[in-house]
Scaffold this active site. Structure first.
Site, PDB file in Angstrom:
ATOM      1  CB  CYS A  89      93.057 122.546  72.392  1.00  0.00           C
ATOM      2  SG  CYS A  89      92.244 121.281  71.401  1.00  0.00           S
ATOM      3  CG  HIS A 131      92.021 125.767  67.604  1.00  0.00           C
ATOM      4  ND1 HIS A 131      92.980 125.882  68.592  1.00  0.00           N
ATOM      5  CD2 HIS A 131      91.309 124.646  67.903  1.00  0.00           C
ATOM      6  CE1 HIS A 131      92.861 124.860  69.428  1.00  0.00           C
ATOM      7  NE2 HIS A 131      91.848 124.102  69.048  1.00  0.00           N
ATOM      8  CD  GLU A 132      87.617 124.439  66.622  1.00  0.00           C
ATOM      9  OE1 GLU A 132      87.569 123.195  66.518  1.00  0.00           O
ATOM     10  OE2 GLU A 132      87.945 125.012  67.676  1.00  0.00           O
ATOM     11  CG  HIS A 135      90.864 120.357  66.144  1.00  0.00           C
ATOM     12  ND1 HIS A 135      91.618 119.464  66.884  1.00  0.00           N
ATOM     13  CD2 HIS A 135      90.552 121.372  66.984  1.00  0.00           C
ATOM     14  CE1 HIS A 135      91.761 119.939  68.127  1.00  0.00           C
ATOM     15  NE2 HIS A 135      91.126 121.101  68.208  1.00  0.00           N
TER      16      HIS A 135
HETATM   17 ZN    ZN Z   1      91.087 122.350  69.796  1.00  0.00          ZN
END
Ligand code: ZN
Length: 168
Positions: A89, A131-132, A135
């Site tokens: 990340c 993953h995004e 976030h």
């Molecule tokens: Zn990340």
């Protein structure tokens, strides 16, 4: 275009769930271009708005295999299968750790003009989308690891910081 400062672990903006994108205007399209530039410069394969300090639900991505762009207000569905592969990340610069993700996902959202987007992704692209989207919900990949995995990431981070401090 403007390079933006990428926030790192410990910055509270990374832990705050983002609010939806409502205005699909020139400012948003400029932001999308700046975020892409910042992601390529890093370099990375994805970047969420809260990683550059903006608590709004959008991200940019490029899987280096022909799929790239900007997505606002993403929702994931139809998560299926599993994959275990190394993940890192930009907000935890340096370390990588095997992270379990769904193999297939469907992602729906909007592009920078507010037009609906509906993508079925698998493998690496599906990993980026998960993953995004994490976030934007205030989550990071280390939250998906067990205690030993998190400790390993923190150890890698400390070693890298030590090396940098020693100028090595
Ligand atoms: Zn990340």
């Amino acid at each position: 275009m403007t390079l933006m400062r990428i926030r790192t672990l410990g910055d509270p903006v990374l832990r705050r769930p983002c609010r939806p994108v409502e205005a699909f205007d020139d400012a948003l399209r400029r932001l999308a271009a700046d975020m892409l530039e910042t992601m390529y410069e890093a370099p990375g394969v994805g970047l969420a708005a809260n990683q550059v300090g903006l608590s709004i639900a959008c991200f940019v991505f490029d899987d280096r295999d022909g799929n790239s762009g900007f997505l606002a207000n993403p929702t994931l569905s139809e998560l299926d299968g599993r994959q275990l592969d190394s993940e890192g990340c930009l907000s935890i610069p340096g370390p990588y750790h095997d992270t379990e993700r769904a193999l297939d996902v469907r992602l729906r959202g909007q592009d920078e003009h507010g037009e609906p987007v509906d993508i079925r992704a698998e493998g690496f692209l599906a990993r980026i989308f998960q993953h995004e989207t994490d976030h934007l919900n205030g989550m990071m990949y280390i939250d998906r690891l067990d205690e030993a995995g998190r400790r390993d990431v923190m150890r890698q981070l400390r070693e890298l910081e030590l090396k940098r401090a020693q100028g090595g």
